[in-house]
Structure formats: structure tokens, C-alpha cells
Design a protein around this motif. Sequence first.
Motif, PDB file in Angstrom:
ATOM      1  N   LEU A  19       0.832  -1.204   0.000  1.00  0.00           N
ATOM      2  CA  LEU A  19       0.000   0.000   0.000  1.00  0.00           C
ATOM      3  C   LEU A  19       0.867   1.254   0.000  1.00  0.00           C
ATOM      4  N   VAL A  20       1.931   1.229   0.787  1.00  0.00           N
ATOM      5  CA  VAL A  20       2.857   2.359   0.841  1.00  0.00           C
ATOM      6  C   VAL A  20       3.585   2.515  -0.490  1.00  0.00           C
ATOM      7  N   LYS A  21       3.873   1.407  -1.140  1.00  0.00           N
ATOM      8  CA  LYS A  21       4.532   1.453  -2.450  1.00  0.00           C
ATOM      9  C   LYS A  21       3.676   2.239  -3.454  1.00  0.00           C
ATOM     10  N   ARG A  22       2.393   1.953  -3.478  1.00  0.00           N
ATOM     11  CA  ARG A  22       1.489   2.685  -4.372  1.00  0.00           C
ATOM     12  C   ARG A  22       1.430   4.161  -3.996  1.00  0.00           C
ATOM     13  N   LEU A  23       1.384   4.435  -2.683  1.00  0.00           N
ATOM     14  CA  LEU A  23       1.332   5.816  -2.199  1.00  0.00           C
ATOM     15  C   LEU A  23       2.585   6.577  -2.613  1.00  0.00           C
ATOM     16  N   ALA A  24       3.745   5.916  -2.531  1.00  0.00           N
ATOM     17  CA  ALA A  24       5.015   6.562  -2.879  1.00  0.00           C
ATOM     18  C   ALA A  24       5.023   7.019  -4.332  1.00  0.00           C
ATOM     19  N   PHE A  25       4.527   6.187  -5.225  1.00  0.00           N
ATOM     20  CA  PHE A  25       4.463   6.567  -6.642  1.00  0.00           C
ATOM     21  C   PHE A  25       3.510   7.735  -6.856  1.00  0.00           C
ATOM     22  N   ARG A  26       2.391   7.720  -6.158  1.00  0.00           N
ATOM     23  CA  ARG A  26       1.417   8.805  -6.308  1.00  0.00           C
ATOM     24  C   ARG A  26       1.963  10.129  -5.799  1.00  0.00           C
ATOM     25  N   LEU A  27       2.727  10.078  -4.708  1.00  0.00           N
ATOM     26  CA  LEU A  27       3.271  11.301  -4.109  1.00  0.00           C
ATOM     27  C   LEU A  27       4.581  11.742  -4.772  1.00  0.00           C
ATOM     28  N   GLY A  28       5.113  10.901  -5.620  1.00  0.00           N
ATOM     29  CA  GLY A  28       6.391  11.231  -6.247  1.00  0.00           C
ATOM     30  C   GLY A  28       7.582  10.993  -5.342  1.00  0.00           C
ATOM     31  N   ALA A  29       7.388  10.170  -4.317  1.00  0.00           N
ATOM     32  CA  ALA A  29       8.479   9.846  -3.395  1.00  0.00           C
ATOM     33  C   ALA A  29       9.266   8.682  -3.979  1.00  0.00           C
ATOM     34  N   VAL A  30      10.086   8.987  -4.992  1.00  0.00           N
ATOM     35  CA  VAL A  30      10.827   7.944  -5.698  1.00  0.00           C
ATOM     36  C   VAL A  30      12.312   8.277  -5.711  1.00  0.00           C
ATOM     37  N   ASP A  31      13.110   7.242  -5.920  1.00  0.00           N
ATOM     38  CA  ASP A  31      14.564   7.375  -5.920  1.00  0.00           C
ATOM     39  C   ASP A  31      15.073   7.115  -7.330  1.00  0.00           C
ATOM     40  N   ALA A  32      15.570   8.166  -7.984  1.00  0.00           N
ATOM     41  CA  ALA A  32      16.080   8.031  -9.346  1.00  0.00           C
ATOM     42  C   ALA A  32      17.553   7.631  -9.320  1.00  0.00           C
ATOM     43  N   ILE A  42      13.953   3.663 -11.459  1.00  0.00           N
ATOM     44  CA  ILE A  42      13.254   4.471 -10.466  1.00  0.00           C
ATOM     45  C   ILE A  42      12.558   3.552  -9.455  1.00  0.00           C
ATOM     46  N   MET A  43      12.760   3.845  -8.176  1.00  0.00           N
ATOM     47  CA  MET A  43      12.218   3.004  -7.104  1.00  0.00           C
ATOM     48  C   MET A  43      11.426   3.845  -6.112  1.00  0.00           C
ATOM     49  N   PRO A  44      10.296   3.333  -5.618  1.00  0.00           N
ATOM     50  CA  PRO A  44       9.572   4.026  -4.534  1.00  0.00           C
ATOM     51  C   PRO A  44      10.400   3.974  -3.257  1.00  0.00           C
ATOM     52  N   ARG A  45      10.419   5.054  -2.479  1.00  0.00           N
ATOM     53  CA  ARG A  45      11.309   5.076  -1.316  1.00  0.00           C
ATOM     54  C   ARG A  45      10.625   5.552  -0.037  1.00  0.00           C
ATOM     55  N   LEU A  46       9.408   5.179   0.166  1.00  0.00           N
ATOM     56  CA  LEU A  46       8.669   5.587   1.363  1.00  0.00           C
ATOM     57  C   LEU A  46       8.412   4.392   2.288  1.00  0.00           C
ATOM     58  N   GLY A  47       9.171   3.307   2.057  1.00  0.00           N
ATOM     59  CA  GLY A  47       8.910   2.059   2.762  1.00  0.00           C
ATOM     60  C   GLY A  47       8.979   2.137   4.277  1.00  0.00           C
ATOM     61  N   GLY A  48       9.747   3.083   4.792  1.00  0.00           N
ATOM     62  CA  GLY A  48       9.838   3.219   6.236  1.00  0.00           C
ATOM     63  C   GLY A  48       8.498   3.526   6.891  1.00  0.00           C
ATOM     64  N   LEU A  49       7.588   4.100   6.127  1.00  0.00           N
ATOM     65  CA  LEU A  49       6.255   4.391   6.660  1.00  0.00           C
ATOM     66  C   LEU A  49       5.528   3.101   7.019  1.00  0.00           C
ATOM     67  N   ALA A  50       5.744   2.036   6.244  1.00  0.00           N
ATOM     68  CA  ALA A  50       5.135   0.739   6.543  1.00  0.00           C
ATOM     69  C   ALA A  50       5.725   0.148   7.828  1.00  0.00           C
ATOM     70  N   ILE A  51       7.046   0.295   8.003  1.00  0.00           N
ATOM     71  CA  ILE A  51       7.696  -0.191   9.229  1.00  0.00           C
ATOM     72  C   ILE A  51       7.136   0.567  10.439  1.00  0.00           C
ATOM     73  N   PHE A  52       7.051   1.879  10.313  1.00  0.00           N
ATOM     74  CA  PHE A  52       6.536   2.709  11.405  1.00  0.00           C
ATOM     75  C   PHE A  52       5.095   2.342  11.732  1.00  0.00           C
ATOM     76  N   GLY A  53       4.255   2.205  10.694  1.00  0.00           N
ATOM     77  CA  GLY A  53       2.856   1.860  10.914  1.00  0.00           C
ATOM     78  C   GLY A  53       2.701   0.507  11.580  1.00  0.00           C
ATOM     79  N   ALA A  54       3.462  -0.487  11.132  1.00  0.00           N
ATOM     80  CA  ALA A  54       3.390  -1.827  11.714  1.00  0.00           C
ATOM     81  C   ALA A  54       3.870  -1.820  13.163  1.00  0.00           C
ATOM     82  N   PHE A  55       4.928  -1.072  13.426  1.00  0.00           N
ATOM     83  CA  PHE A  55       5.448  -0.945  14.797  1.00  0.00           C
ATOM     84  C   PHE A  55       4.405  -0.308  15.712  1.00  0.00           C
ATOM     85  N   MET A  56       3.777   0.763  15.258  1.00  0.00           N
ATOM     86  CA  MET A  56       2.766   1.441  16.071  1.00  0.00           C
ATOM     87  C   MET A  56       1.579   0.520  16.360  1.00  0.00           C
TER      88      MET A  56
END
Length: 351
Positions: A19-32, A42-56
Motif C-alpha cells: 500500500l505504501v509502495k502505491r502511495l510513494a508513486f502517487r506522491l512522487g516519493a521515488v529514488d532516481a 526508479i524506485m519508490p522510497r517511502l517504505g519506512g512508513l510501513a515499518i513505522f505503521g506496523a510498529f505502532m
Amino acid sequence: MIYVSLIVAFIAAIILTPLVKRLAFRLGAVDAPNYRKVHARIMPRLGGLAIFGAFMIGILLLKFVTNFQSDYLYAILIAATIIVITGIVDDMREISAKAKLLGQIIAACIVVFGGGIQIDNINLPFGGELEFGWLGIPFTIIWIVGITNAINLIDGLDGLAAGVSTIALITLAVMAMIMGNGIVIAMAAILAAATIGFLFFNFHPAKIFMGDTGALFLGFMIAVLALLGFKNVAVISFVIPVIMLGVPISDTFFAIVRRLRSGKKWSDPDKSHLHHRLLDVGFSHSQTVMIIYAMAAMFGLAAVIFSMAKVWGAILLIAVILVAIELFVEIIGLAGKNYKPLLNLVRIFNK
């Protein structure tokens, strides 16, 4: 109940990451790709949000079901949220190093002043006590910011930062069990479970990067949990978290040495970190990651052994570790190709 929280955090990370992967592409949070990056697309780079959400999710489940209490919990979670927000903004807009540093300092101050987490004193190994007084505050903030950035610096290959962080978190949990520190056991174990879930998507070939969101969050949490586990202890015991985090700390230290020796600013980026040097030597992407995993695991094991050693045994272990690190650094050229003081000394004695 902690086992249920671990399973929930692990499953939550597996569900949240796509889900975060899809969000990253939509927000333009990518690593060129660029000259310093290893990846070629080009790779989505917002994956830490999934770690944070799962931890919480795991922590809140544990709290509401078992009434898990801690004087530090809310301060840590609020500070971690600020770190994650800083990472998200950077993953989306690539903010300046000063702006990222400001976010880290604010988070560290919340932990220190809001949670009361700081190094107050250290019992010296041969008698006496070293009182930090007010210096304990800047010392604690520097520790948190330093370890936070150390984890961020090793985030250069698929699964590298996530795997090294997981090994450090498991080591922290084991050490906390030995010391009977419940909050560190719970938080380190749940965060490790969330990170392992994320690794299913981050290991080579990665489908998503954790980005600064994940690297800063993991580094921050490891730094804070290490403080909780080892504050107000003997100076020899305080070395334990330093040994445990030997890979990111040594990589950061020799990166600074390398840059200063070449006349660059200590903060200037380059392509000579530990993983870069192993790749240059000829190891593959996966082999390099596994080698660094093994190194992190050995540091973790050394930290556990260190905690049970007598004073002179601990000092001897430190000496062996320092010599081994120095030799390895000189052999692979981590501090620069011409930096070989120990190897040159050995050659002199062999003549």
C-alpha cells in the motif's frame, strides 16, 4: 501477549508495504538512479512508513490489551513520529541536510526533556563514578543524532539497512532480557518483527526502498533503546551498544576520516562506503549484503560475550575488535586506498 504483538506487527508490515509502495508513486516519493546509487531504475522510497505503521500497531495492541506502561513510551512515540515526518518530507522533496538535522535534534530533545532519557553518570571500572551533570544532555543528543545518521549512511543496497537494523534490534532484545528491561524487550522485538516483514519486499531485488523515512526512524529507535538499556551503568558496559552497532558506527567514522584526508567536508557524500568497497572488490550485490549481515551478527555476538566478561577480559576483547576493524578497513580501502598504517607497520617488522 508480546508474541501476539510480534506476529501482528510482522503481518501488518507485509500488508502495509504494498500500500505504501502505491502511495510513494502517487506522491512522487521515488529514488532516481545517479552516479552514487547502485540501482538502475526508479524506485519508490517511502517504505519506512510501513515499518513505522506496523510498529505502532504492535505497540498500541500491546498497550491496550496488557495495559503496557512506561514513563518513556509517549515521549519516544511522539519523537519517533517527528523523525518519520522529517523522513517523509525528505523522501518527497529532498530537503537540506540542515533541515533533516533540525528534525533529528527536535526529536532527540523531546526524548531528553519530555521523557527524561539521558546519560547521567557512569561507574568507572576500577572504582569511582563519572558524573556528567548538565553535559549529559548534549552527550545524549549527540548520541541519538549520531546513531540515527549512521544507520542512514549504510542504507545503500537492497535490504542492507533493514537487515543490519534487525540484527541490532534482536541483539538489543537479548541484552534487555539478560538485564530484565521489559520496555526495551517489547519495543526492540516488535520493531524487529515489523522490519523483517518489510524485508520481504526490500531484499534484493528490492520492490521498494525504506528511504530516509525508514533509515532515520530505525536509527533513532535503536539509539534511544540502546540508551534505555545501558544508561547509568559501568563504563565497560556502556561500550556494549557501541560494539553492537559496530558496522554503522565504523562505516560512519571511516567515511569522515576518508573525506577529511582527501580535503573534502566531513558531510560530503561519496561512493566509498563499506558496501561500495565490497562491491568494488568483486562481491555481488547479494554477497555484499550477506557479508555485512555476518559482520553485524558477529558484532552482536561480541556485545553479548562482552557483557558477561570480566574487566580485563572485556578490555582484551575491545583491543582485538579494534585491531580487526583496522586491518579490515585498510585491506578494503575504506578510509582511502593509501591509508594503511597498520599494514605498513607489519611490513616494516617483517623486513
